[in-house]
Design a protein around this motif. Structure first.
Motif, PDB file in Angstrom:
ATOM      1  N   GLU A 196      33.519  14.197  39.037  1.00  0.00           N
ATOM      2  CA  GLU A 196      33.081  12.823  39.290  1.00  0.00           C
ATOM      3  C   GLU A 196      34.146  12.115  40.118  1.00  0.00           C
ATOM      4  O   GLU A 196      35.345  12.247  39.841  1.00  0.00           O
ATOM      5  CB  GLU A 196      32.877  12.081  37.970  1.00  0.00           C
ATOM      6  N   PRO A 197      33.762  11.372  41.146  1.00  0.00           N
ATOM      7  CA  PRO A 197      34.743  10.739  42.040  1.00  0.00           C
ATOM      8  C   PRO A 197      35.801   9.921  41.289  1.00  0.00           C
ATOM      9  O   PRO A 197      35.469   9.030  40.509  1.00  0.00           O
ATOM     10  CB  PRO A 197      33.876   9.847  42.932  1.00  0.00           C
ATOM     11  N   GLY A 198      37.062  10.275  41.507  1.00  0.00           N
ATOM     12  CA  GLY A 198      38.169   9.518  40.930  1.00  0.00           C
ATOM     13  C   GLY A 198      38.618   9.972  39.553  1.00  0.00           C
ATOM     14  O   GLY A 198      39.693   9.585  39.088  1.00  0.00           O
ATOM     15  N   ARG A 199      37.817  10.774  38.863  1.00  0.00           N
ATOM     16  CA  ARG A 199      38.191  11.203  37.513  1.00  0.00           C
ATOM     17  C   ARG A 199      39.484  12.014  37.533  1.00  0.00           C
ATOM     18  O   ARG A 199      39.662  12.907  38.345  1.00  0.00           O
ATOM     19  CB  ARG A 199      37.089  12.084  36.917  1.00  0.00           C
ATOM     20  N   GLY A 200      40.374  11.679  36.635  1.00  0.00           N
ATOM     21  CA  GLY A 200      41.615  12.418  36.512  1.00  0.00           C
ATOM     22  C   GLY A 200      42.584  12.181  37.647  1.00  0.00           C
ATOM     23  O   GLY A 200      43.498  12.984  37.861  1.00  0.00           O
ATOM     24  N   THR A 201      42.420  11.065  38.361  1.00  0.00           N
ATOM     25  CA  THR A 201      43.353  10.711  39.434  1.00  0.00           C
ATOM     26  C   THR A 201      44.214   9.539  38.998  1.00  0.00           C
ATOM     27  O   THR A 201      43.835   8.744  38.137  1.00  0.00           O
ATOM     28  CB  THR A 201      42.607  10.339  40.729  1.00  0.00           C
ATOM     29  N   TYR A 202      45.365   9.404  39.631  1.00  0.00           N
ATOM     30  CA  TYR A 202      46.242   8.272  39.320  1.00  0.00           C
ATOM     31  C   TYR A 202      45.709   6.977  39.905  1.00  0.00           C
ATOM     32  O   TYR A 202      45.855   5.911  39.313  1.00  0.00           O
ATOM     33  CB  TYR A 202      47.654   8.552  39.833  1.00  0.00           C
ATOM     34  N   ALA A 203      45.059   7.065  41.062  1.00  0.00           N
ATOM     35  CA  ALA A 203      44.586   5.854  41.727  1.00  0.00           C
ATOM     36  C   ALA A 203      43.468   5.176  40.957  1.00  0.00           C
ATOM     37  O   ALA A 203      43.374   3.946  40.948  1.00  0.00           O
ATOM     38  CB  ALA A 203      44.117   6.189  43.141  1.00  0.00           C
ATOM     39  N   GLY A 234      45.712  11.483  33.309  1.00  0.00           N
ATOM     40  CA  GLY A 234      44.752  12.457  32.826  1.00  0.00           C
ATOM     41  C   GLY A 234      44.517  12.368  31.333  1.00  0.00           C
ATOM     42  O   GLY A 234      44.167  11.303  30.818  1.00  0.00           O
ATOM     43  N   VAL A 235      44.764  13.461  30.623  1.00  0.00           N
ATOM     44  CA  VAL A 235      44.413  13.533  29.203  1.00  0.00           C
ATOM     45  C   VAL A 235      45.143  12.479  28.375  1.00  0.00           C
ATOM     46  O   VAL A 235      44.585  11.939  27.409  1.00  0.00           O
ATOM     47  CB  VAL A 235      44.685  14.952  28.645  1.00  0.00           C
ATOM     48  N   LEU A 236      46.365  12.140  28.734  1.00  0.00           N
ATOM     49  CA  LEU A 236      47.110  11.159  27.940  1.00  0.00           C
ATOM     50  C   LEU A 236      46.491   9.770  28.046  1.00  0.00           C
ATOM     51  O   LEU A 236      46.264   9.103  27.035  1.00  0.00           O
ATOM     52  CB  LEU A 236      48.572  11.121  28.383  1.00  0.00           C
ATOM     53  N   MET A 237      46.196   9.336  29.254  1.00  0.00           N
ATOM     54  CA  MET A 237      45.720   7.976  29.474  1.00  0.00           C
ATOM     55  C   MET A 237      44.244   7.807  29.118  1.00  0.00           C
ATOM     56  O   MET A 237      43.821   6.730  28.692  1.00  0.00           O
ATOM     57  CB  MET A 237      45.935   7.585  30.931  1.00  0.00           C
ATOM     58  N   THR A 238      43.469   8.880  29.271  1.00  0.00           N
ATOM     59  CA  THR A 238      42.018   8.750  29.096  1.00  0.00           C
ATOM     60  C   THR A 238      41.535   9.183  27.730  1.00  0.00           C
ATOM     61  O   THR A 238      40.659   8.542  27.147  1.00  0.00           O
ATOM     62  CB  THR A 238      41.286   9.557  30.190  1.00  0.00           C
ATOM     63  N   GLN A 239      42.062  10.273  27.194  1.00  0.00           N
ATOM     64  CA  GLN A 239      41.597  10.773  25.905  1.00  0.00           C
ATOM     65  C   GLN A 239      42.601  10.537  24.769  1.00  0.00           C
ATOM     66  O   GLN A 239      42.289   9.906  23.764  1.00  0.00           O
ATOM     67  CB  GLN A 239      41.265  12.278  25.995  1.00  0.00           C
ATOM     68  N   ALA A 240      43.830  11.017  24.927  1.00  0.00           N
ATOM     69  CA  ALA A 240      44.800  10.979  23.820  1.00  0.00           C
ATOM     70  C   ALA A 240      45.281   9.579  23.494  1.00  0.00           C
ATOM     71  O   ALA A 240      45.837   9.348  22.416  1.00  0.00           O
ATOM     72  CB  ALA A 240      45.996  11.872  24.138  1.00  0.00           C
ATOM     73  N   ALA A 295      45.841  14.739  37.949  1.00  0.00           N
ATOM     74  CA  ALA A 295      46.709  14.412  36.816  1.00  0.00           C
ATOM     75  C   ALA A 295      46.742  15.552  35.810  1.00  0.00           C
ATOM     76  O   ALA A 295      46.149  16.617  36.002  1.00  0.00           O
ATOM     77  CB  ALA A 295      46.234  13.115  36.166  1.00  0.00           C
ATOM     78  N   GLU A 296      47.442  15.327  34.703  1.00  0.00           N
ATOM     79  CA  GLU A 296      47.646  16.369  33.702  1.00  0.00           C
ATOM     80  C   GLU A 296      46.422  16.564  32.801  1.00  0.00           C
ATOM     81  O   GLU A 296      45.745  15.598  32.455  1.00  0.00           O
ATOM     82  CB  GLU A 296      48.869  16.028  32.831  1.00  0.00           C
TER      83      GLU A 296
END
Length: 335
Positions: free
Chosen positions: A164-171, A176-182, A213-214
């Motif tokens: 999906e456009p932009g998913r897992g990007t810093y911009a 990645g997993v830290l900011m979105t899930q964890a 991202a991670e």
């Protein structure tokens, strides 16, 4: 009691549990309007849940009858939207994270503080029954002083999720997993165990995903209390497993796996509590009940009426986001 009037900004993936929850709370809240960038998605969302479509974001800002705005847009848009909402003297309930970087996140919190409006953050896991029960054990001292606190989050997201456009990007997402899930489990960890004083961490993007991202992070932690701790977070663990939070106190050990809480006391007592709701740990990110969102929204509306801080505040979000950025910057994963 006058109903709280709220507007919704954003009609994407994150909006569904909020919409379900708001319809259950229609005796105390009225959705005054919804705005979004995609007219087709906006019309579909509004029709599905029976919400009116607002003429524009400016119309929301200029409506004196709207008390609060629920911001459900991608992270990189948060600061500018919140600044405008706060300037219009409307309370803000914001989907996590605050924004994509610490300077922008700090400005989000400051904008609301300067305007004198409440800022709530969507850390709905604080309202899950098993988490509330665990928090009570810590608060009332049943576990005793903590010697260890850790999080294991072994979730799964297929590559299609990151396509999906932009998913897992810093911009767009800030990480990645830290900011979105964890971030949810880390919020619980720091809520219960306190500030982290030292971190030795590693992050990686595994061979299972193509993303900026991670999708993997691990760390050895020391809390300011002196307790030891650890973190493991990934979205590369097929097919996905319930997250685990473990607290070891001088009186016993508490293990929370998904909604299942087990507490083993030194005197031989064993306490079990089970909440069957899921947390979206597999290929379907939204595979969870909206009940925790409902309780979070209800607390936020009560905070407005009672002129108090909500349970999950901007300062809480700053604390966990500062911890996350510390890991990604120190490991060099975020350039």
């Amino acid at each position: 009691m006058r109903k709280t009037r709220i507007a919704i900004v954003g009609a994407g993936l994150a909006a569904t549990p909020h919409a379900l929850a708001l319809n259950e709370l229609n005796d105390e809240v009225e959705v005054a309007g919804v705005v979004g960038r995609s007219p087709e998605r906006l019309a579909r969302f509004a029709s599905t849940y029976g919400f009116p479509v607002s003429e524009s974001f400016n119309a929301v800002l200029n409506d004196p009858c709207i008390d609060a705005v629920l911001v459900l847009t991608p992270p990189y848009t948060h600061l500018e939207l919140v600044e405008q909402v706060a300037a219009a003297r409307k309370h803000v309930l914001l989907e996590k994270p605050l924004d994509i970087s610490m300077p922008r996140a700090e400005r989000v919190v400051e904008a609301c503080r300067a305007a004198g409006v409440q800022l709530g953050v969507v850390f709905q896991n604080r309202f899950r029954p098993a988490v509330q029960r665990l928090a009570a054990l810590v608060t009332n001292g049943a576990l005793g002083p903590l010697a260890y606190a850790g999080v294991d989050l072994r979730w799964w997201r297929p590559q299609s999720y990151y396509d999906e456009p932009g998913r897992g990007t810093y911009a767009r997402d800030g990480g990645g997993v830290l900011m979105t899930q964890a971030i949810h489990s880390l919020d619980i960890l720091m809520w219960l165990a306190g500030e982290v004083s030292s971190v030795v961490a590693a992050t990686a993007t595994t061979a299972l995903h193509s993303m900026e991202a991670e999708d993997f992070a691990s760390a050895a932690l020391t809390f300011e209390s002196g307790a030891a701790g650890h973190l493991l977070a990934t979205t590369a663990a097929y097919p996905g497993f319930p997250e685990r939070i473990e607290l070891i106190g001088v009186n016993g050990t508490a293990v929370l796996e998904g909604g299942h809480l087990r507490v083993f006391f030194h005197d031989g007592r064993v306490d079990h509590f089970h909440d069957p709701s899921s947390s979206g740990f597999g290929a379907k990110p939204m595979d969870f009940s909206h009940t925790a969102h409902r309780d979070l929204l209800q607390d936020f509306f009560a905070a407005i009426r009672e002129d108090r801080a909500p349970l999950a505040t901007g300062d809480d979000a700053l604390r966990v986001q500062r911890f996350i950025e510390r890991i990604t910057n120190d490991t060099g994963h975020r350039q």
